[in-house]
Design a protein around this motif. Structure first.
Motif, PDB file in Angstrom:
ATOM      1  N   UNK A  53       0.831  -1.212   0.000  1.00  0.00           N
ATOM      2  CA  UNK A  53       0.000   0.000   0.000  1.00  0.00           C
ATOM      3  C   UNK A  53       0.866   1.264   0.000  1.00  0.00           C
ATOM      4  N   UNK A  54       1.955   1.229   0.798  1.00  0.00           N
ATOM      5  CA  UNK A  54       2.852   2.386   0.825  1.00  0.00           C
ATOM      6  C   UNK A  54       3.423   2.619  -0.571  1.00  0.00           C
ATOM      7  N   UNK A  55       3.848   1.521  -1.229  1.00  0.00           N
ATOM      8  CA  UNK A  55       4.398   1.641  -2.578  1.00  0.00           C
ATOM      9  C   UNK A  55       3.355   2.149  -3.569  1.00  0.00           C
ATOM     10  N   UNK A  56       2.145   1.617  -3.464  1.00  0.00           N
ATOM     11  CA  UNK A  56       1.081   2.039  -4.386  1.00  0.00           C
ATOM     12  C   UNK A  56       0.738   3.508  -4.186  1.00  0.00           C
ATOM     13  N   UNK A  57       0.805   3.953  -2.929  1.00  0.00           N
ATOM     14  CA  UNK A  57       0.501   5.357  -2.640  1.00  0.00           C
ATOM     15  C   UNK A  57       1.478   6.254  -3.378  1.00  0.00           C
ATOM     16  N   UNK A  58       2.734   5.796  -3.468  1.00  0.00           N
ATOM     17  CA  UNK A  58       3.744   6.592  -4.167  1.00  0.00           C
ATOM     18  C   UNK A  58       3.363   6.751  -5.638  1.00  0.00           C
ATOM     19  N   UNK A  59       2.912   5.652  -6.250  1.00  0.00           N
ATOM     20  CA  UNK A  59       2.615   5.702  -7.690  1.00  0.00           C
ATOM     21  C   UNK A  59       1.237   6.278  -7.978  1.00  0.00           C
ATOM     22  N   UNK A  60       0.254   5.886  -7.173  1.00  0.00           N
ATOM     23  CA  UNK A  60      -1.085   6.404  -7.418  1.00  0.00           C
ATOM     24  C   UNK A  60      -1.955   6.228  -6.198  1.00  0.00           C
ATOM     25  N   UNK A  61      -1.836   7.153  -5.281  1.00  0.00           N
ATOM     26  CA  UNK A  61      -2.672   7.087  -4.080  1.00  0.00           C
ATOM     27  C   UNK A  61      -3.917   7.879  -4.327  1.00  0.00           C
ATOM     28  N   UNK A  62      -4.691   8.153  -3.267  1.00  0.00           N
ATOM     29  CA  UNK A  62      -5.830   9.020  -3.527  1.00  0.00           C
ATOM     30  C   UNK A  62      -5.482  10.487  -3.378  1.00  0.00           C
ATOM     31  N   UNK A  63      -4.190  10.758  -3.233  1.00  0.00           N
ATOM     32  CA  UNK A  63      -3.761  12.136  -3.364  1.00  0.00           C
ATOM     33  C   UNK A  63      -2.295  12.116  -3.764  1.00  0.00           C
ATOM     34  N   UNK A  68       7.745  10.047   2.445  1.00  0.00           N
ATOM     35  CA  UNK A  68       7.435   8.711   2.946  1.00  0.00           C
ATOM     36  C   UNK A  68       6.360   8.792   4.028  1.00  0.00           C
ATOM     37  N   UNK A  69       6.414   9.866   4.827  1.00  0.00           N
ATOM     38  CA  UNK A  69       5.426  10.026   5.883  1.00  0.00           C
ATOM     39  C   UNK A  69       4.013  10.082   5.293  1.00  0.00           C
ATOM     40  N   UNK A  70       3.891  10.869   4.208  1.00  0.00           N
ATOM     41  CA  UNK A  70       2.574  10.991   3.592  1.00  0.00           C
ATOM     42  C   UNK A  70       2.135   9.674   2.959  1.00  0.00           C
ATOM     43  N   UNK A  71       3.102   8.959   2.353  1.00  0.00           N
ATOM     44  CA  UNK A  71       2.759   7.665   1.772  1.00  0.00           C
ATOM     45  C   UNK A  71       2.278   6.706   2.850  1.00  0.00           C
ATOM     46  N   UNK A  72       2.961   6.742   4.007  1.00  0.00           N
ATOM     47  CA  UNK A  72       2.563   5.868   5.116  1.00  0.00           C
ATOM     48  C   UNK A  72       1.178   6.259   5.626  1.00  0.00           C
ATOM     49  N   UNK A  73       0.938   7.580   5.732  1.00  0.00           N
ATOM     50  CA  UNK A  73      -0.377   8.026   6.204  1.00  0.00           C
ATOM     51  C   UNK A  73      -1.474   7.573   5.237  1.00  0.00           C
ATOM     52  N   UNK A  74      -1.189   7.703   3.935  1.00  0.00           N
ATOM     53  CA  UNK A  74      -2.161   7.256   2.934  1.00  0.00           C
ATOM     54  C   UNK A  74      -2.401   5.756   3.032  1.00  0.00           C
ATOM     55  N   UNK A  75      -1.321   5.017   3.283  1.00  0.00           N
ATOM     56  CA  UNK A  75      -1.451   3.560   3.397  1.00  0.00           C
ATOM     57  C   UNK A  75      -2.341   3.201   4.585  1.00  0.00           C
ATOM     58  N   UNK A 135       1.926  13.710 -13.455  1.00  0.00           N
ATOM     59  CA  UNK A 135       2.740  13.444 -12.273  1.00  0.00           C
ATOM     60  C   UNK A 135       2.966  11.945 -12.120  1.00  0.00           C
ATOM     61  N   UNK A 136       1.911  11.167 -12.414  1.00  0.00           N
ATOM     62  CA  UNK A 136       2.032   9.716 -12.295  1.00  0.00           C
ATOM     63  C   UNK A 136       3.041   9.161 -13.275  1.00  0.00           C
ATOM     64  N   UNK A 137       2.951   9.657 -14.509  1.00  0.00           N
ATOM     65  CA  UNK A 137       3.893   9.184 -15.526  1.00  0.00           C
ATOM     66  C   UNK A 137       5.317   9.533 -15.122  1.00  0.00           C
TER      67      UNK A 137
ATOM     68  N   UNK B   1      15.754  12.995  -3.874  1.00  0.00           N
ATOM     69  CA  UNK B   1      16.208  14.054  -4.790  1.00  0.00           C
ATOM     70  C   UNK B   1      15.068  15.042  -5.017  1.00  0.00           C
ATOM     71  N   UNK B   2      14.307  14.764  -6.039  1.00  0.00           N
ATOM     72  CA  UNK B   2      13.170  15.602  -6.344  1.00  0.00           C
ATOM     73  C   UNK B   2      12.188  15.633  -5.174  1.00  0.00           C
ATOM     74  N   UNK B   3      12.003  14.463  -4.587  1.00  0.00           N
ATOM     75  CA  UNK B   3      11.027  14.357  -3.508  1.00  0.00           C
ATOM     76  C   UNK B   3      11.487  15.144  -2.290  1.00  0.00           C
ATOM     77  N   UNK B   4      12.787  14.977  -1.962  1.00  0.00           N
ATOM     78  CA  UNK B   4      13.308  15.658  -0.790  1.00  0.00           C
ATOM     79  C   UNK B   4      13.131  17.174  -0.936  1.00  0.00           C
ATOM     80  N   UNK B   5      13.420  17.629  -2.127  1.00  0.00           N
ATOM     81  CA  UNK B   5      13.322  19.058  -2.392  1.00  0.00           C
ATOM     82  C   UNK B   5      11.899  19.528  -2.130  1.00  0.00           C
ATOM     83  N   UNK B   6      10.949  18.741  -2.633  1.00  0.00           N
ATOM     84  CA  UNK B   6       9.547  19.127  -2.465  1.00  0.00           C
ATOM     85  C   UNK B   6       9.150  19.129  -0.998  1.00  0.00           C
ATOM     86  N   UNK B   7       9.653  18.149  -0.248  1.00  0.00           N
ATOM     87  CA  UNK B   7       9.335  18.080   1.173  1.00  0.00           C
ATOM     88  C   UNK B   7       9.811  19.355   1.861  1.00  0.00           C
ATOM     89  N   UNK B   8      11.053  19.744   1.561  1.00  0.00           N
ATOM     90  CA  UNK B   8      11.618  20.940   2.167  1.00  0.00           C
ATOM     91  C   UNK B   8      10.777  22.160   1.863  1.00  0.00           C
TER      92      UNK B   8
END
Lengths: 272, 139
Positions: A53-63, A68-75, A135-137, B1-8
Motif C-alpha cells: 500500500x505504501x508503494x502504491x501510494x507513491x505511484x497512485x494514491x488518492x492524493x 514517505x510520511x505521507x505515503x505511510x499516512x495514505x497507506x 505526475x504519475x507518468x 532528490x526531487x522528492x526531498x526538495x519538495x518536502x523541504x
C-alpha cells in the motif's frame, strides 16, 4: 489540499474498496480462511499488504504525495477504509454475527481487508475525474526498472489473491496433466509479453536503442513471470495450500495461479 | 532528490499546503485499526492458536416435532485451531432399543461454537441421550 478535497478522495476510496473487494467478499473460502489460516501467516500477509500500500501510494494514491510520511499516512488511511468497508459489508451479509468469537470476527475482517484496502488505494485513480496523469507518468519514469517490477508485483498480488482462496485452483492443478501445465505456462508467458510490448511497459525503457526482442523478453516478460510465480507461491503458502504437498503438485498449482498473476502483472500499469 | 526538495519546500514555505485535518483523522483511524487488528491476531498467535481442536457438545433443547423429536445442541471448540467437517453423533437409548442420528458441521473455528440439530423418532427425554463429536478434519 484541503479537507474537502481529501474527503472526495476518501469517498472514492470507499467506492474502490467495495468495487475491488466485492468478488472475494462473496467467496465462501475467504470466510473460513479468515479463522482457519495460520495466525503468523495472516500477520505476515497484513504486513506485506501494508508495504504494498505504501508503494502504491507513491505511484497512485488518492492524493499526490511528497514524502514517505505521507505515503505511510495514505497507506494507513487506505487500510482503515478497507477494514471499515469489509466489516460493514460482512455484517450486512451475515457472514459476521455478534455471537461469534472475537478471533473469528477479526480474522475474517483482516483477510477481507487485503483486497478492499488495495481497492481503496486504487479507487482514486479508477473513479477519479481529475487525475494527475502527468505526475504519475513522471513517477513511473523516475522509479525506473525497480518501479516497473514493483508495479508488476502489486498487479500480480491483486489478481493472484483474487483467485487463490478458491478450491478451484487446487482442483484445476490436480486434474491437469504435465502437458496441460506446460501449455498454460507458455501461454501465460506469451500473453505477458504481448501486453508488455503493446502497452509499452515503461515508455522509454521498453524501446531502448538496441532494445531487441530478446532483451525486452528477458528484462520484462521473464522478470514479470518470475514475480508472478513467486507471488503465487507466497499467496498459496499463506493459505496453507502448499502444506504437505509434493513439489510436482505445487509446481502445477503455481502455473495455474501464475496465469492470473501474470495477467495482473502485465496489466498493472493500466490499473495503477 | 526531487522528492526531498519538495518536502523541504512544504516545511519552509506554504502554510496553505499543510496536511488537512481530515487526512490526520483518516490516517489516525487507519493506524488505530492496524494496531487493533495486528494486536488481536498477534495475541492469538501466542495464545494457543496452534493447539488441535477439542470439541464438546452440549444439548440445549429437546422438543417434540412433527414426525418425532428434535434435539438442538451447541458444539464448542475449546482449542485454538479450527476444525472442519465435524461429525456430531447423538444416541438415544429408549424403549428397549437404540437410535443413532448424525450431522456434519462444516467448520468450528477455535474458541468458538456452532449450533445444530438432530432428529429422532424415539423420545430422548424418556431414555438416555448421549451427544458427542466423533471426529473432524483439518481445514
Amino acid at each position: 489540499m484541503t479537507s474537502e478535497r481529501y474527503a472526495i478522495g476518501l469517498t472514492r476510496a470507499f467506492g474502490g474498496a467495495i468495487l475491488f473487494g466485492l468478488p472475494l467478499l462473496m467467496t465462501m473460502e475467504m470466510w473460513s480462511l479468515g479463522f482457519a489460516m495460520g495466525r503468523g501467516r495472516l500477520l505476515l500477509l497484513m504486513g506485506f499488504t501494508l508495504a504494498v500500500l505504501v508503494g502504491l501510494s507513491y505511484f497512485s494514491g488518492f492524493e499526490k504525495t511528497f514524502s514517505l510520511k505521507e505515503d505511510a499516512m495514505d497507506a494507513f488511511a487506505a487500510f482503515g477504509v478497507g477494514v471499515i468497508t469489509s466489516a460493514l459489508l460482512l455484517v450486512a451479509l451475515a457472514v459476521i454475527t455478534f455471537d461469534m468469537g472475537w478471533g473469528e470476527i477479526v480474522g475474517r475482517v483482516a483477510l477481507q481487508s487485503v483486497p478492499a484496502s488495495i481497492g481503496a488505494m486504487l479507487g482514486r485513480k479508477q473513479l477519479g475525474a481529475e487525475q494527475d496523469m502527468k505526475a504519475e507518468e513522471e513517477r513511473k519514469q523516475e522509479a525506473g526498472y525497480a518501479g516497473e517490477l514493483f508495479l508488476m508485483l502489486a498487479g500480480a498480488l491483486f489478481l493472484a489473491f483474487n483467485m487463490a482462496p478458491t478450491e478451484e485452483m487446487i482442483l484445476i492443478a490436480f486434474q491437469m496433466t504435465p502437458w496441460h501445465a506446460l501449455a498454460l505456462g507458455v501461454f501465460s508467458l506469451l500473453l505477458l509479453h504481448a501486453f508488455v510490448y503493446s502497452i509499452g511497459f515503461s515508455g522509454q525503457e521498453s524501446r531502448p536503442e538496441g532494445g531487441t526482442f530478446l532483451s525486452t523478453f528477458l528484462h520484462f516478460t521473464m522478470a514479470g513471470y518470475g514475480i508472478a510465480l513467486l507471488v503465487s507461491l507466497y499467496v498459496l503458502w499463506s493459505f496453507g495450500r502448499t502444506d504437505g504437498v509434493a513439489v510436482a503438485e505445487i509446481a502445477n498449482m503455481l502455473v495455474v495461479l501464475g496465469f492470473p498473476a501474470s495477467l495482473g502483472a502485465a496489466t498493472a500499469r493500466l490499473v495503477v | 532528490m526531487n522528492r526531498q526538495y519538495k518536502t523541504g519546500e512544504i516545511q519552509t514555505g506554504k502554510p496553505a499546503q499543510r496536511v488537512p485535518w481530515l487526512e490526520w483523522l483518516a490516517a489516525g483511524i487507519g493506524l488505530f485499526l492496524v494496531l487493533g487488528v495486528f494486536g488481536v491476531i498477534g495475541w492469538q498467535a501466542f495464545h494457543g492458536a496452534t493447539t488441535p481442536p477439542v470439541i464438546t457438545v452440549q444439548v440445549e433443547n429437546v422438543a417434540p416435532v412433527e414426525g418425532g423429536y428434535r434435539v438442538l445442541f451447541r458444539a464448542r471448540n475449546g482449542a485454538g485451531e479450527a476444525a472442519a467437517q465435524v461429525e456430531v453423533e447423538g444416541k438415544v437409548s429408549a424403549d428397549g432399543g437404540e437410535e443413532v442420528s448424525r450431522v456434519v458441521l462444516d467448520y468450528i473455528p477455535g474458541h468458538s461454537a456452532r449450533r445444530g440439530g438432530l432428529f429422532f423418532t424415539r423420545d430422548p427425554r424418556t431414555g438416555a441421550l448421549a451427544v458427542r463429536a466423533t471426529g473432524f478434519a483439518e481445514p
